[in-house]
Write an enzyme that holds these catalytic residues in place. Structure first.
Site, PDB file in Angstrom:
ATOM      1  N   HIS A 118       0.773  -0.928   0.047  1.00  0.00           N
ATOM      2  CA  HIS A 118       0.134   0.021   0.124  1.00  0.00           C
ATOM      3  C   HIS A 118       0.690   1.134  -0.328  1.00  0.00           C
ATOM      4  O   HIS A 118       0.646   2.105  -0.110  1.00  0.00           O
ATOM      5  CB  HIS A 118      -1.330  -0.022   1.145  1.00  0.00           C
ATOM      6  CG  HIS A 118      -0.218   0.378   2.343  1.00  0.00           C
ATOM      7  ND1 HIS A 118       0.498  -0.452   3.535  1.00  0.00           N
ATOM      8  CD2 HIS A 118       0.251   1.568   3.640  1.00  0.00           C
ATOM      9  CE1 HIS A 118       0.804  -0.778   4.357  1.00  0.00           C
ATOM     10  NE2 HIS A 118       0.588   1.091   4.208  1.00  0.00           N
TER      11      HIS A 118
HETATM   12  C1  UD1 Z   1      -2.008   5.298   5.898  1.00  0.00           C
HETATM   13  C2  UD1 Z   1      -0.016   6.258   6.175  1.00  0.00           C
HETATM   14  C3  UD1 Z   1       0.445   5.193   6.775  1.00  0.00           C
HETATM   15  C4  UD1 Z   1      -0.133   4.047   7.158  1.00  0.00           C
HETATM   16  C5  UD1 Z   1      -2.037   3.665   6.753  1.00  0.00           C
HETATM   17  C6  UD1 Z   1      -1.573   2.494   6.814  1.00  0.00           C
HETATM   18  C7  UD1 Z   1       0.387   8.349   6.371  1.00  0.00           C
HETATM   19  C8  UD1 Z   1       1.440   9.563   5.338  1.00  0.00           C
HETATM   20  N1  UD1 Z   1       0.260   7.172   6.280  1.00  0.00           N
HETATM   21  O1  UD1 Z   1      -1.385   5.376   4.827  1.00  0.00           O
HETATM   22  O2  UD1 Z   1       1.444   5.249   7.013  1.00  0.00           O
HETATM   23  O3  UD1 Z   1       0.885   2.121   6.942  1.00  0.00           O
HETATM   24  O4  UD1 Z   1      -2.422   4.838   6.915  1.00  0.00           O
HETATM   25  O5  UD1 Z   1      -2.905   2.313   5.776  1.00  0.00           O
HETATM   26  O6  UD1 Z   1      -0.303   8.804   7.273  1.00  0.00           O
HETATM   27  N2  UD1 Z   1      -9.266   5.206   1.566  1.00  0.00           N
HETATM   28  C9  UD1 Z   1      -9.982   4.636   1.507  1.00  0.00           C
HETATM   29  N3  UD1 Z   1     -10.891   3.996   2.974  1.00  0.00           N
HETATM   30  C10 UD1 Z   1      -9.762   4.934   4.358  1.00  0.00           C
HETATM   31  C11 UD1 Z   1      -8.777   5.440   3.916  1.00  0.00           C
HETATM   32  C12 UD1 Z   1      -8.273   5.443   2.794  1.00  0.00           C
HETATM   33  O7  UD1 Z   1     -10.552   4.558   0.748  1.00  0.00           O
HETATM   34  O8  UD1 Z   1     -10.816   4.466   4.908  1.00  0.00           O
HETATM   35  C13 UD1 Z   1      -8.288   5.288   0.646  1.00  0.00           C
HETATM   36  C14 UD1 Z   1      -8.313   6.718   0.120  1.00  0.00           C
HETATM   37  O9  UD1 Z   1      -7.998   7.337  -1.043  1.00  0.00           O
HETATM   38  C15 UD1 Z   1      -7.085   7.437  -0.044  1.00  0.00           C
HETATM   39  C16 UD1 Z   1      -5.860   6.367   0.529  1.00  0.00           C
HETATM   40  O10 UD1 Z   1      -6.846   5.237   0.967  1.00  0.00           O
HETATM   41  O11 UD1 Z   1      -6.695   9.045  -0.534  1.00  0.00           O
HETATM   42  C17 UD1 Z   1      -4.960   6.562   0.878  1.00  0.00           C
HETATM   43  O12 UD1 Z   1      -4.818   6.740   2.458  1.00  0.00           O
HETATM   44  P1  UD1 Z   1      -4.672   7.518   3.455  1.00  0.00           P
HETATM   45  O13 UD1 Z   1      -5.099   8.053   4.753  1.00  0.00           O
HETATM   46  O14 UD1 Z   1      -3.598   9.174   3.252  1.00  0.00           O
HETATM   47  O15 UD1 Z   1      -3.132   6.874   3.353  1.00  0.00           O
HETATM   48  P2  UD1 Z   1      -2.869   5.804   3.498  1.00  0.00           P
HETATM   49  O16 UD1 Z   1      -2.231   5.293   2.281  1.00  0.00           O
HETATM   50  O17 UD1 Z   1      -3.533   4.453   4.044  1.00  0.00           O
END
Ligand code: UD1
Length: 356
Positions: A199
């Site tokens: 991820h």
């Molecule tokens: C975040 C953390 C990472 C951790 C990971 C665990 C940061 C910078 N990164 O990354 O260190 O390892 O969480 O999962 O804080 N999304 C959904 N549903 C959700 C949440 C996210 O669909 O409930 C999608 C969205 O499109 C979003 C993308 O995932 O833009 C990324 O989510 P984000 O919270 O920005 O970072 P992670 O990649 O999850």
């Protein structure tokens, strides 16, 4: 003493679980502020249920966004809640945007703030998590470091006087699962599949690298079960990588306990997650980490964890199981939360009259 834990992303729900349990057992008033960084049932609510974590007292519902926009919304929300709740201490966890937002909001208000899982460094300044770790450690009053390497990193940055070496709260959770989950021997006897999670931005944002990783997983001559984070699905779509056209068995993110069960039954784990490297080690499952470095260097001992580039992934995942047994105490003896709350009570609970 009033304690607020700020969490927002999946790995932080795991880390807050033993702290919440420890506080409940000793009557420390502990409330959870959920930033809403993760909001899907599978990435958030299922963790609270399965790990028996108290419902969040507040949810900022910040949702997804750019780093700046997401962090800014959290910062404002944390300040508002801290102003009305006036906690005696704030706890932040790990290295996500929720971590740095909580630390910055608290320090600006002169509220004591402590960091659980402090001192981890990848020395890779392209990682958003690395920025978050460095900034957070320099803002916090007490740094709970889970490894000797973490202690050294903090010493090297002039932070020795704020550092306390404790066990790892994720070790507490794994021990809790080991004792509360009836152990099914068939979990370990199968070992006929690879469990994968990918991820991180470094692996998903560059189309060529992501394609190389997916091709490598597709080429492993064994069932590969890929638990796909929404970011992975999103990036595959954006880069026109069709997961359905591969032999990979794609599953949605799983709830924590059932995911740990899948890991325990796997031949090997292929991942870019930090936490999963530790979990695999403690569960005695070989791990291949698709990164150029790891913060969890101790897991590399005896070949239980290996760093691999995409072209090395298949051979690494199929390597023979290391003959040296894992050290179940590598990440503490399951009492990290107790050690942490002891320090917090001694340092911030004194003039409060009681721990209520
Ligand atoms: C975040 C953390 C990472 C951790 C990971 C665990 C940061 C910078 N990164 O990354 O260190 O390892 O969480 O999962 O804080 N999304 C959904 N549903 C959700 C949440 C996210 O669909 O409930 C999608 C969205 O499109 C979003 C993308 O995932 O833009 C990324 O989510 P984000 O919270 O920005 O970072 P992670 O990649 O999850």
């Amino acid at each position: 003493m009033q304690v607020i834990s700020v969490v927002g992303a999946r790995p932080q729900f795991v880390k807050v679980a033993p702290i919440d349990r420890e506080c409940a057992e000793r009557g420390v008033a502990h409330r959870i502020l959920h930033t809403g960084q993760h909001y899907d049932e599978a990435l958030s609510a299922s963790f609270f249920r399965e790990l028996e974590i108290a419902d969040p007292a507040w949810n900022l519902s910040v949702g997804s966004g750019s780093h700046a926009a997401q962090t800014a919304r959290m910062l404002e929300g944390c300040e508002e809640i801290f102003t009305s709740a006036q906690p005696d201490v704030v706890i932040c966890y790990g290295d996500t945007n929720s971590t740095v937002a909580a630390a910055l909001a608290a320090v600006k208000m002169h509220l004591p703030i402590v960091h659980i899982e402090a001192g981890l460094r990848s020395f890779n300044r392209a990682m958003p998590e690395e920025h978050n770790r460095v900034v957070t450690d320099h803002l916090c009053d007490v740094l709970f470091a889970p490894t000797d390497d973490a202690v050294t990193n903090l010493e090297n940055e002039g932070l020795a006087d704020r550092t306390v070496r404790v066990g790892d709260v994720m070790g507490d959770v794994i021990q809790w699962i080991r004792t509360s989950e009836p152990h099914d021997a068939s979990d370990e006897s199968a070992q006929d599949c690879i469990v994968a999670t990918i991820h991180r931005a470094e692996n998903t944002d560059d189309p060529e690298r992501l394609r190389a990783i997916i091709d490598a997983l597709d080429g492993v001559p064994m069932t590969v079960k890929l638990f796909a984070h929404p970011r992975l699905i999103d990036r595959c779509r954006a880069h026109s990588i069709d997961l359905d056209a591969t032999s990979i068995s794609v599953a949605p993110p799983s709830s924590y306990v059932s995911f740990m069960r899948s890991v325990r039954g796997a031949r090997c784990v292929v991942t870019d997650s930090g936490g999963l490297q530790k979990e695999a080690y403690l569960l005695g499952v070989p791990c291949t980490t698709v990164r150029t470095e790891t913060e969890w260097t101790t897991t590399l001992a005896d070949g239980w964890n290996e760093l691999a580039e995409p072209h090395e992934l298949a051979a690494s995942a199929l390597r023979p199981r290391p003959s040296t047994p894992v050290d179940h105490h590598m990440f503490g003896d399951g009492r990290a939360a107790r050690e942490i709350i002891d320090v917090i009570e001694a340092q911030f609970g004194q003039n409060q009259g009681s721990s209520q």
